[in-house]
Design an enzyme around this catalytic site. Structure first.
Site, PDB file in Angstrom:
ATOM      1  N   GLU A  92      52.190  39.436  35.942  1.00  0.00           N
ATOM      2  CA  GLU A  92      52.770  41.082  36.098  1.00  0.00           C
ATOM      3  C   GLU A  92      53.017  41.988  37.098  1.00  0.00           C
ATOM      4  O   GLU A  92      53.924  42.389  36.785  1.00  0.00           O
ATOM      5  CB  GLU A  92      51.873  42.060  34.833  1.00  0.00           C
ATOM      6  CG  GLU A  92      51.771  41.019  33.439  1.00  0.00           C
ATOM      7  CD  GLU A  92      50.408  39.803  33.868  1.00  0.00           C
ATOM      8  OE1 GLU A  92      49.796  39.725  34.649  1.00  0.00           O
ATOM      9  OE2 GLU A  92      49.249  40.354  32.835  1.00  0.00           O
ATOM     10  N   CYS A  95      46.678  45.104  36.574  1.00  0.00           N
ATOM     11  CA  CYS A  95      47.730  44.853  37.026  1.00  0.00           C
ATOM     12  C   CYS A  95      48.219  45.929  35.464  1.00  0.00           C
ATOM     13  O   CYS A  95      49.527  46.575  35.977  1.00  0.00           O
ATOM     14  CB  CYS A  95      48.414  43.773  35.125  1.00  0.00           C
ATOM     15  SG  CYS A  95      48.172  42.204  36.547  1.00  0.00           S
ATOM     16  N   GLU A 130      47.588  31.625  42.954  1.00  0.00           N
ATOM     17  CA  GLU A 130      46.093  32.311  43.274  1.00  0.00           C
ATOM     18  C   GLU A 130      46.033  32.173  44.645  1.00  0.00           C
ATOM     19  O   GLU A 130      47.450  31.468  45.303  1.00  0.00           O
ATOM     20  CB  GLU A 130      45.281  31.497  42.912  1.00  0.00           C
ATOM     21  CG  GLU A 130      45.410  31.131  41.366  1.00  0.00           C
ATOM     22  CD  GLU A 130      44.704  30.653  40.580  1.00  0.00           C
ATOM     23  OE1 GLU A 130      43.656  29.608  40.629  1.00  0.00           O
ATOM     24  OE2 GLU A 130      44.299  30.990  39.324  1.00  0.00           O
ATOM     25  N   ASN A 177      51.897  33.986  38.019  1.00  0.00           N
ATOM     26  CA  ASN A 177      50.635  33.848  38.809  1.00  0.00           C
ATOM     27  C   ASN A 177      50.491  32.899  40.479  1.00  0.00           C
ATOM     28  O   ASN A 177      50.865  32.002  40.524  1.00  0.00           O
ATOM     29  CB  ASN A 177      48.804  33.898  38.026  1.00  0.00           C
ATOM     30  CG  ASN A 177      48.662  32.621  37.190  1.00  0.00           C
ATOM     31  OD1 ASN A 177      50.014  32.006  36.993  1.00  0.00           O
ATOM     32  ND2 ASN A 177      47.949  32.097  36.855  1.00  0.00           N
ATOM     33  N   CYS A 223      48.327  38.543  40.408  1.00  0.00           N
ATOM     34  CA  CYS A 223      49.256  37.719  38.741  1.00  0.00           C
ATOM     35  C   CYS A 223      50.195  37.888  38.793  1.00  0.00           C
ATOM     36  O   CYS A 223      51.411  38.680  39.279  1.00  0.00           O
ATOM     37  CB  CYS A 223      48.555  39.036  37.966  1.00  0.00           C
ATOM     38  SG  CYS A 223      46.669  39.041  38.031  1.00  0.00           S
TER      39      CYS A 223
END
Ligand code: THU
Length: 377
Positions: A300, A335, A289, A287, A298
């Site tokens: 994934e 996701c 941010e 991830n 994210c």
């Protein structure tokens, strides 16, 4: 083009094979014979007489106290009782109604006795009128694995074998469908993929809910039998290659990616690693941010974009998501939607934490009804 779908009942539309086996065992026990589940292995899916007579022969008790008539009466009484309180509709059995809405004919072709076929139709919340033709054991002399029941349905529907698809779950049933000249799809409710392929299945699916949405027979044709061995993963068709990467490798890659998670705001780092169906390669992401929180990406989704940047469009065979959460965190809804573009219902999702064993889901359990743009289904 697909014009008709021919369904076996037990193990395809109704989850009744387990109940039948239990009653079969109970019957043999009631006459003092120690039957086990394996005693029925070669007698499944070929009608009630085969179910009992062949098993009795396997057990060496073709004589009294064994009697087919007693077994049949025992079975009927017990079966009706047991399905009353059981939810026996298998996932995806609503495809019968959907097919007819899309202009595809449907037939039910079960070697079971007529009373059982009717009881099952009611128990799975369908009606006789949902089928254009219903055949049971009484309509044919020669049972599956002979072709007769499917050949009969083809004549009744006025459809060529090449335009009909049979759905089966047993070796005898698959052979019957193939002998009738139809392409035959096997469920994995009763047999393994290897057994289904050995019996000649043209396609193998977990159950009917694995079939993606379709708008007509042509569309369904492409979904069930994609050209060149390609398989549908969400919105894309991919030819799967050799995929023997063990879970442990995927988990380790996700764990390592998590260490790079950039999460100064939430402090919640996540790593993901996916297995590409075509190449068998593993791609990971973490991830990332952002000061503007909503711009966060994210793990994934980062793994997916890395994979596509490297090899072009992908199909996802398996994905591991690693977080420090208990129970382990699932992919968020955004996701899941992004995963849905490149995943099929059988894509495996492994949720991993350092604290406990991985939890395994099928993608369809996490997102049962993904949105895929109509022209891409
Ligand atoms: N996160 C992921 O990386 N994957 C998910 O599916 C759930 C949430 C991240 C995003 C954010 O950096 C942190 O977890 C807290 O929401």
């Amino acid at each position: 083009m697909i014009k008709a779908l021919l369904f076996d009942m037990d193990g395809v539309l109704a989850d009744s094979e387990g109940i039948s086996l239990e009653i079969g065992l109970a019957y043999f026990h009631s006459i003092g014979v120690n039957a086990v589940k394996e005693s029925f292995a070669s007698s499944l899916g070929c009608g009630e007489r085969t179910f009992f007579d062949k098993t009795a022969a396997v057990l060496g008790v073709s004589e009294p106290p064994y009697s087919y008539d007693d077994a049949s009466a025992f079975f009927r009484k017990e079966y009706i009782e047991r399905i009353r309180d059981n939810q026996i509709a298998l996932p995806g059995s609503c495809i019968v109604r959907k097919a007819r809405e899309k202009g595809i004919l449907t037939a039910l072709c079960s070697s079971a006795p007529e009373w059982k076929v009717r009881a099952n139709i009611e128990a799975i919340r369908l009606e006789d009128k949902d089928f254009d033709f219903i055949a049971s054991g009484k309509d044919i002399k020669r049972n599956k694995p002979e072709k007769d029941i499917y050949a009969l349905a083809l004549i009744a529907l006025g459809v060529d074998a090449s335009d009909a698809v049979v759905f089966e779950d047993s070796e005898g049933g698959i052979i019957s469908g193939k002998r009738a000249g139809c392409r035959t799809v096997s469920m994995l409710t009763t047999i393994t993929r290897e057994q289904a392929e050995k019996a000649g299945a043209d396609a193998v699916i977990e159950n009917l809910s694995s079939i993606p949405d379709f708008s007509d027979g042509e569309d369904l044709e492409a979904a069930l039998f994609p050209p060149d061995g390609k398989v549908r993963y969400g919105a894309v068709l991919i030819r799967p290659g050799k995929n023997d990467v063990p879970d442990s490798v995927l988990i380790e890659e996700a764990r390592k990616a998590r260490e790079h998670g950039y999460a100064p705001y939430s402090g919640f780092r996540v790593g993901a690693a996916l297995l590409s169906a075509a190449s068998g390669k593993v791609y990971s992401g973490c991830n990332v941010e952002n000061s503007s929180y909503g711009a966060t990406i994210c793990a994934e989704r980062n793994a997916i974009t890395t994979a596509i940047a490297s090899e072009g469009v992908i199909g996802i065979e398996k994905i591991a998501v690693y977080s420090d959460d208990d129970p382990p965190a699932p992919p968020c809804a955004v996701c899941l939607q992004v995963l849905a573009e490149f995943s099929n219902p059988d894509t495996e999702v492994l949720l991993v934490t350092p604290h406990s064993d991985p939890i395994r889901y099928r993608f369809s359990e996490l997102l049962p009804i993904p949105f895929i743009f109509p022209t891409m289904r």
